[in-house]
Design a protein around this motif. Structure first.
Motif, short mmCIF file in Angstrom:
data_model
loop_
_atom_site.label_atom_id
_atom_site.label_comp_id
_atom_site.label_asym_id
_atom_site.label_seq_id
_atom_site.Cartn_x
_atom_site.Cartn_y
_atom_site.Cartn_z
N VAL A 1 -12.90 65.31 31.76
CA VAL A 1 -13.25 63.91 31.48
C VAL A 1 -13.95 63.29 32.68
CG1 VAL A 1 -12.27 61.64 31.11
CG2 VAL A 1 -11.45 63.57 29.79
N MET B 1 -18.44 66.15 29.88
CA MET B 1 -18.36 67.32 29.02
C MET B 1 -19.65 68.14 29.08
SD MET B 1 -15.50 67.03 27.27
CE MET B 1 -14.26 65.78 26.95
N LEU C 1 -12.93 56.87 32.92
CA LEU C 1 -13.14 56.66 31.48
C LEU C 1 -13.50 55.22 31.17
CD1 LEU C 1 -10.61 58.62 29.32
CD2 LEU C 1 -13.07 58.72 29.31
N ILE C 2 -12.89 54.32 31.92
CA ILE C 2 -13.14 52.91 31.61
C ILE C 2 -14.54 52.51 32.07
CG2 ILE C 2 -12.42 50.58 32.22
CD1 ILE C 2 -9.53 51.75 32.14
N PRO D 1 -17.42 56.22 30.10
CA PRO D 1 -16.66 57.02 29.11
C PRO D 1 -17.18 58.43 28.93
CG PRO D 1 -17.23 54.88 28.25
CD PRO D 1 -17.94 55.00 29.54
N THR D 2 -18.40 58.74 29.35
CA THR D 2 -18.90 60.10 29.16
C THR D 2 -18.72 60.95 30.41
OG1 THR D 2 -21.06 59.22 29.71
CG2 THR D 2 -20.61 59.62 27.39
N LEU E 1 -8.24 48.83 26.34
CA LEU E 1 -8.93 49.68 27.32
C LEU E 1 -9.52 50.92 26.68
CD1 LEU E 1 -6.59 49.65 30.43
CD2 LEU E 1 -8.88 48.69 30.21
N ARG F 1 -12.05 51.85 22.23
CA ARG F 1 -13.49 51.93 21.97
C ARG F 1 -14.02 53.34 22.21
NH1 ARG F 1 -16.05 51.18 27.02
NH2 ARG F 1 -14.47 50.97 28.63
N LEU F 2 -13.18 54.22 22.79
CA LEU F 2 -13.62 55.58 23.07
C LEU F 2 -13.60 56.43 21.81
CD1 LEU F 2 -11.63 56.16 26.35
CD2 LEU F 2 -14.02 55.55 26.12
N PHE G 1 -11.56 61.45 23.46
CA PHE G 1 -11.26 60.79 24.72
C PHE G 1 -10.04 59.89 24.57
CE2 PHE G 1 -15.78 61.70 24.80
CZ PHE G 1 -15.87 62.41 26.00
#
Lengths: 287, 335
Positions: free
Chosen positions: A231, A235, A275-276, A279-280, B108, B111-112, B116
């Motif tokens: 993560v 990926m 991630l926050i 996200p990718t 938090l 939305r993923l 994830f």
């Protein structure tokens, strides 16, 4: 200063082991869009099978080959019978590979018993070097770092210099397009799955002498670390996995020394933060 | 058709009557305890099904809400008071904490993409496990602690009825919730996110609502769970707890609340019986292998689970019957 070097070597060695586990996971996800929750179980199977072969033949090298073969065969079976029917359905993939993880880790206990197994470092890697400044470097740790670097370079060459690598990279970008060009993407999938599984098994095998013991829950423990790495790194990216694995390894070893209370949570916090914000992941293969 | 429905209704009422009569006709303590356990996990599994079956999100962190409820009740009973009134306060507090946490985690992470989100919830649950182990002044670390429970709940039979009533209550509540307009929006987001979004619904808001409700109910089941043990330790935060809920939901049938109850029953009884068989052969100690294999097969071949498959079969049969009836009528006409 000694402490710093020691912690760095430790962190790098752990990082390399996690890299071996994470890179397969990352490529499998990047190429096939499958999040393989059973990947950690392959790691544990590699460790047990490899250590068993090593104990039987008394040859570390044959042990490593045994682990690689175990990983590749399990990977092949997994891809063919479990993952293939659920391509394209995320929720079913998560659920089914999770079931495989449960079964594989329990089967491990049936085959080798529920107790942890002690492993010894092979003779030619025992001992340590003393540097002039008084720093002690343990040979086996350097060996792991070297193996990790070799694998990283090998993967890099494979992906960047060979036709197969070109296909894999193109597949990560746009599966349909590759298929439309007349390439059998199924075969590429299977190859990547086997390669990733074999690398995970190798990681498990190398962990044995590093930590002294292997136990049935290590698959789950390291599996979570590998997810975190994937993560953070993004990926489908080999360099991303390497970078994130080293980051996780180093932060783990430094935190364990300076802030023990935080050490268990630091990886999760890192992942949450990445991630926050992104996200990718940091090095995602898809733009 | 109407006759069919009432047949199943009669069976349901018979089962309920049997479960009510059970403590008076049988004095097997172990069956009673097992059923109590089933009811508690049925609540937990139903709350999980709200996420997985109705909203279409896979969470690996449901154990954290279970654990929050468990610890809130445990700590309250131990450190403040163990009267019946304070039990209700502790349940309310636990549900409140769970609501706050699930709200924060939800905004938090929801939305993923599904992958994830699953991992992020796994990480959050891991953080709670670490917290429970490290915050020794409150949780007493890994070993856990025992505590007193309200006097009324000492009686196993009374507690059995309390939990049974709680399960029925949660079932009716969730039934109402999922068939409300809000519940329909949830199911719409499960089926097609983009379309729901373009219809003007804010998907994130609805998902957060769903996860808050699920989190609160999970906390409720957690606080019931620790009363049966009169003990709490960090195992309530373990990933196994989430996995168990997942297995129960899948086996029973996702998107069917009854399925979650039946799944919980099958799971707990299978666990009980197979562990008993361990005396016969050691392989049954590894009962998870059998169960895991079954689970894989169900995901592959029975994606609707036990209840879902049954409903589909019943639906297909009634369609066939109607087709036959229509054919018959047509035949008669032509004659």
């Amino acid at each position: 200063m000694d402490v710093l070097i020691n912690l760095t070597v430790n962190g790098l060695a752990t990082g390399m082991l996690i890299f071996l586990l994470a890179v397969g996971l990352s490529l499998i996800f990047g190429l096939m869009d499958v999040l393989n929750f059973a990947h950690g179980a392959l790691f544990a199977w590699g460790a047990y099978a490899g250590v068993w072969v090593y104990a039987q033949t008394e040859s570390f090298i044959i042990g490593i080959i045994g682990a690689l073969l175990t990983g590749a065969i399990l990977g092949l079976l997994l891809e063919k019978f479990i993952v293939q029917p659920v391509y394209g359905n995320h929720i079913q993939q998560i659920l089914i590979t999770l079931g495989v993880m449960l079964v594989l880790s329990e089967l491990l206990k049936v085959v080798w018993g529920p107790n942890q197994i002690a492993t010894v470092t092979p003779e030619f890697l025992q001992g340590s070097w003393m540097l002039d400044s008084g720093v002690i470097i343990i040979k086996y740790r350097l060996f792991i770092i070297a193996v990790g670097l070799l694998i990283f370079l090998g993967l890099h060459l494979l992906l960047k210099k060979t036709k197969l690598g070109l296909i894999v990279r193109a597949g990560v970008m746009d599966k349909e397009m590759v298929q439309a060009l007349g390439i059998n993407i199924r075969k590429v999938f299977m190859f990547v799955f086997m390669l990733g599984s074999a690398l995970a098994a190798l990681g498990g095998m190398l962990l044995g002498p590093y930590s002294g013991v292997i136990h049935a829950n290590m698959g789950f423990e390291f599996g979570i670390l590998a997810f975190i790495v994937v993560v953070i790194g993004g990926m489908g990216s080999v360099s991303g996995s390497a970078f994130a694995a080293i980051l996780v390894g180093l932060s783990g070893s430094f935190m364990a020394y300076y802030f023990p209370a935080l050490s268990l949570a630091v990886n999760m916090l890192l992942m949450v933060a990445v991630l926050i914000i992104r996200p990718t992941g940091l090095f995602a293969a898809k733009g | 058709m109407i006759k069919n429905v009432s047949k199943y209704k009669i069976i349901t009422y018979l089962i309920i009557a049997y479960l009510i009569a059970l403590p008076f006709v049988s004095d097997s303590r172990s069956t009673l305890l097992l059923l109590t356990q089933v009811f508690i996990f049925a609540i937990f599994a139903m709350s999980y099904d709200l996420l997985l079956g109705y909203t279409g999100i896979v969470s690996f962190g449901h154990a954290m809400f279970f654990g929050i409820g468990a610890y809130t009740t445990g700590v309250y009973m131990k450190d403040i008071s163990s009267s019946l009134g304070s039990y209700f306060i502790s349940v309310a507090l636990g549900m409140l904490f769970a609501a706050i946490v699930s709200f924060l985690v939800g905004i938090l992470s929801l939305r993923l993409k599904s992958h994830f989100y699953a991992m992020l919830t796994l990480a959050f649950a891991g953080l709670f496990l670490v917290l429970a182990e490290k915050w020794r002044t409150v949780t007493r670390g890994n070993d856990g602690f025992t505590f007193n429970v309200p006097e009324v709940m000492y009686d196993r039979v009374v507690f059995y009825f309390i939990v049974f009533a709680a399960m029925i209550g949660v079932y009716l509540l969730l039934k109402r919730f999922t068939s409300s307009p809000l519940g329909h929006v949830l199911q719409a987001t499960r089926e097609n996110e983009q379309r729901t979004e373009s219809l003007g619904y804010n998907v994130l808001t609805y998902r957060v609502i769903s996860s808050v409700v699920a989190g609160m109910l999970a906390a409720f089941s957690g606080s019931l769970y620790v009363i049966t043990l009169r003990f709490v330790n960090t195992s309530v935060f373990a990933t196994e707890v989430t996995l168990n809920a997942l297995l129960m939901t899948i086996i029973g049938g996702v998107g069917t609340l009854v399925g979650a109850i039946i799944g919980a029953g099958l799971f707990e009884f299978a666990h009980h019986w197979l562990s008993d068989l361990a005396k016969v052969h050691w392989i049954f100690e590894r009962w998870i292998i059998l169960f895991g294999t079954l689970y894989i097969l169900i995901v592959m071949f029975l994606p609707y689970g036990v209840v879902g498959t049954f409903r589909k079969w019943r639906f297909d049969r009634s369609v066939k019957k109607q087709v036959k009836l229509i054919e018959k009528v047509n035949d008669n006409k032509s004659v």
